[in-house]
Design an enzyme around this catalytic site. Structure first.
Site, mmCIF file in Angstrom:
data_model
loop_
_atom_site.group_PDB
_atom_site.id
_atom_site.type_symbol
_atom_site.label_atom_id
_atom_site.label_comp_id
_atom_site.label_asym_id
_atom_site.label_seq_id
_atom_site.Cartn_x
_atom_site.Cartn_y
_atom_site.Cartn_z
ATOM 1 N N LYS A 197 0.820 -1.297 -0.177
ATOM 2 C CA LYS A 197 0.001 0.010 0.057
ATOM 3 C C LYS A 197 0.886 1.294 0.049
ATOM 4 O O LYS A 197 1.542 1.295 0.841
ATOM 5 C CB LYS A 197 -0.931 -0.127 1.328
ATOM 6 C CG LYS A 197 -1.854 1.146 1.348
ATOM 7 C CD LYS A 197 -2.903 1.286 2.535
ATOM 8 C CE LYS A 197 -3.684 2.297 2.659
ATOM 9 N NZ LYS A 197 -4.579 2.150 3.593
ATOM 10 N N ARG A 207 -10.670 9.732 1.544
ATOM 11 C CA ARG A 207 -10.571 10.396 2.719
ATOM 12 C C ARG A 207 -11.790 11.536 2.804
ATOM 13 O O ARG A 207 -12.275 11.539 4.002
ATOM 14 C CB ARG A 207 -9.364 11.023 2.921
ATOM 15 C CG ARG A 207 -8.034 10.243 2.885
ATOM 16 C CD ARG A 207 -6.784 10.720 2.917
ATOM 17 N NE ARG A 207 -5.835 9.488 3.194
ATOM 18 C CZ ARG A 207 -4.567 9.783 2.855
ATOM 19 N NH1 ARG A 207 -4.072 10.885 2.593
ATOM 20 N NH2 ARG A 207 -3.607 8.605 2.739
ATOM 21 N N LYS A 219 1.162 9.987 5.996
ATOM 22 C CA LYS A 219 1.327 8.507 6.258
ATOM 23 C C LYS A 219 2.605 8.018 5.884
ATOM 24 O O LYS A 219 2.797 6.689 5.472
ATOM 25 C CB LYS A 219 0.093 7.931 5.780
ATOM 26 C CG LYS A 219 -1.389 8.428 6.293
ATOM 27 C CD LYS A 219 -2.424 7.553 5.860
ATOM 28 C CE LYS A 219 -3.857 8.186 6.506
ATOM 29 N NZ LYS A 219 -4.961 7.338 6.596
ATOM 30 N N GLU A 235 7.708 -6.859 1.333
ATOM 31 C CA GLU A 235 6.393 -6.883 2.124
ATOM 32 C C GLU A 235 5.666 -8.246 1.800
ATOM 33 O O GLU A 235 4.985 -8.769 2.547
ATOM 34 C CB GLU A 235 5.594 -5.638 1.804
ATOM 35 C CG GLU A 235 6.229 -4.446 2.380
ATOM 36 C CD GLU A 235 5.932 -4.315 3.708
ATOM 37 O OE1 GLU A 235 5.412 -5.036 4.358
ATOM 38 O OE2 GLU A 235 6.479 -3.289 4.423
ATOM 39 N N LYS A 250 -2.055 -1.418 -3.727
ATOM 40 C CA LYS A 250 -2.952 -0.348 -3.884
ATOM 41 C C LYS A 250 -2.145 0.818 -3.769
ATOM 42 O O LYS A 250 -0.949 0.965 -3.252
ATOM 43 C CB LYS A 250 -3.676 0.019 -2.581
ATOM 44 C CG LYS A 250 -4.630 0.778 -2.414
ATOM 45 C CD LYS A 250 -5.455 0.965 -1.022
ATOM 46 C CE LYS A 250 -6.230 2.230 -0.899
ATOM 47 N NZ LYS A 250 -7.100 2.189 0.215
ATOM 48 N N SER A 276 -9.932 5.592 -5.150
ATOM 49 C CA SER A 276 -10.875 6.423 -5.436
ATOM 50 C C SER A 276 -10.387 7.789 -6.517
ATOM 51 O O SER A 276 -11.218 8.351 -7.217
ATOM 52 C CB SER A 276 -10.993 7.388 -3.977
ATOM 53 O OG SER A 276 -9.978 7.930 -3.534
ATOM 54 N N TYR A 315 -14.946 0.672 -7.613
ATOM 55 C CA TYR A 315 -16.052 1.329 -7.364
ATOM 56 C C TYR A 315 -17.084 1.149 -8.547
ATOM 57 O O TYR A 315 -18.135 1.387 -8.594
ATOM 58 C CB TYR A 315 -15.780 2.800 -6.832
ATOM 59 C CG TYR A 315 -15.248 3.055 -5.664
ATOM 60 C CD1 TYR A 315 -15.536 2.987 -4.431
ATOM 61 C CD2 TYR A 315 -13.835 3.447 -5.889
ATOM 62 C CE1 TYR A 315 -14.795 2.868 -3.375
ATOM 63 C CE2 TYR A 315 -12.775 3.438 -4.628
ATOM 64 C CZ TYR A 315 -13.336 3.334 -3.522
ATOM 65 O OH TYR A 315 -12.647 3.291 -2.506
#
Length: 324
Positions: A197, A207, A219, A235, A250, A276, A315
């Site tokens: 991510k 958000r 972040k 990872e 992502k 998004s 989505y």
């Protein structure tokens, strides 16, 4: 003479030789839910909705009827329930457990996935707990966060979630969650880990949908540097060793190379999240008449699958399922 065009000469021939095919069964449909009796359009994501529990059940049922096997729930939590310790994240009577129960009761064959992270519940807006370090600077602490994530995952498992999906990017959380689930007898609850991510600028509209923007800082100390490739493989190896059942990259579209490399490095199913920002760019350009929405959505999803994703969070899932 060799003519590759012979394999493109008609729809029937193109169908015969097509290397990558999309199906509604490839999709996970992300759904937003809030603890209100009315459904609300999301300004930052036109076409998406913050659903009431009743609306959530109806929307999920319509998607499932189109052949979509799974939904993932993202809660918009009331401000008065957000705290610095994110206790609401593991409230057995909270919004997400009630949403899980409503979905499984109405649609027993639907796979219900939950997001495991603290940002919707955290007064600081971060995926982890925020503490002052020895110099008085704020930092997102790893191990204390993991302990809360385990409680959150257990809360979702008790409510009937089929899959828990840690999106926080804390180190060691997959193993800790797996051990916690197994210790309470939830050995059949799967873990879909957000493995690679990235600290992406593409998350902004999401958000806005959850009103979960960090109050301070960013972040980048826990999400991955967009410049890195080999780190994603590291990872992946760690999450596989820790007991993940599926892994995720992502965002999806700008990271097709990462999807391909991760796919080569693991035997686990690989998911990718068309986030998004990707959704909004397509929506905005389509609404202004610059793109054919159906064509561009199906092309973008085909590209994600072609890169190596066997599962796509999008989505557009419901629309794509209709078009397919």
């Amino acid at each position: 003479m060799i003519r590759p065009r012979r394999n493109r000469k008609s729809p029937a021939v193109r169908d015969l030789v097509r290397e990558t095919t999309l199906s509604p069964a490839d999709f996970i449909y992300p759904l937003f839910v809030h603890d209100k009796d009315t459904d609300e359009a999301i300004d930052s994501m036109p076409g998406c909705t913050r659903w009431s529990l009743e609306g959530l059940v109806k929307e999920a049922g319509e998607a499932h009827a189109l052949g979509i096997p799974a939904v993932v729930i993202f809660p918009a939590i009331a401000e008065n329930l957000k705290t610095s310790e994110a206790q609401e994240s593991y409230n057995d009577k909270g919004l997400v457990p009630r949403a899980i129960q409503a979905l499984k009761s109405a649609h027993p064959s639907l796979c219900v996935i939950t997001d495991v992270a603290l940002d919707p519940y955290n007064a600081d807006g971060h995926d982890g707990l925020v503490r002052p370090d020895s110099d008085g600077n704020l930092e997102i602490v790893n191990d204390d966060t993991v302990a809360v994530l385990c409680q959150q995952a257990l809360c979702h498992a008790r409510a009937g979630a089929d899959i828990v999906s840690p999106s926080d990017m804390m180190d060691g959380r997959v193993l800790a969650i797996r051990e916690s689930l197994d210790a309470e007898g939830h050995t059949d609850v799967s873990i879909l880990a957000y493995t690679a991510k990235y600290a992406s600028a593409y998350y902004g509209p999401f958000r806005g949908a959850l009103e979960s923007e960090p109050k301070a800082g960013d972040k980048k100390t826990y999400q991955m540097d967009p410049a890195n490739v080999r780190e994603a493989i590291r990872e992946t190896m760690m999450d596989e060793d820790e007991g993940a059942d599926m892994i995720m990259v992502k965002p999806a579209g700008p990271y097709l190379d990462i999807i391909a490399k991760v796919k080569e490095s693991t035997t686990l199913p690989v998911a990718a999240y068309q986030v998004s920002g990707e959704y909004l760019m397509i929506k905005a350009a389509s609404q202004d008449g610059w793109l054919d929405e159906k064509a561009i959505v199906l092309e973008s999803l085909t590209g994600i699958k072609r890169a190596g994703a066997s599962i796509i969070l999008t989505y557009f899932a419901k629309d794509a399922a209709r078009w397919l």
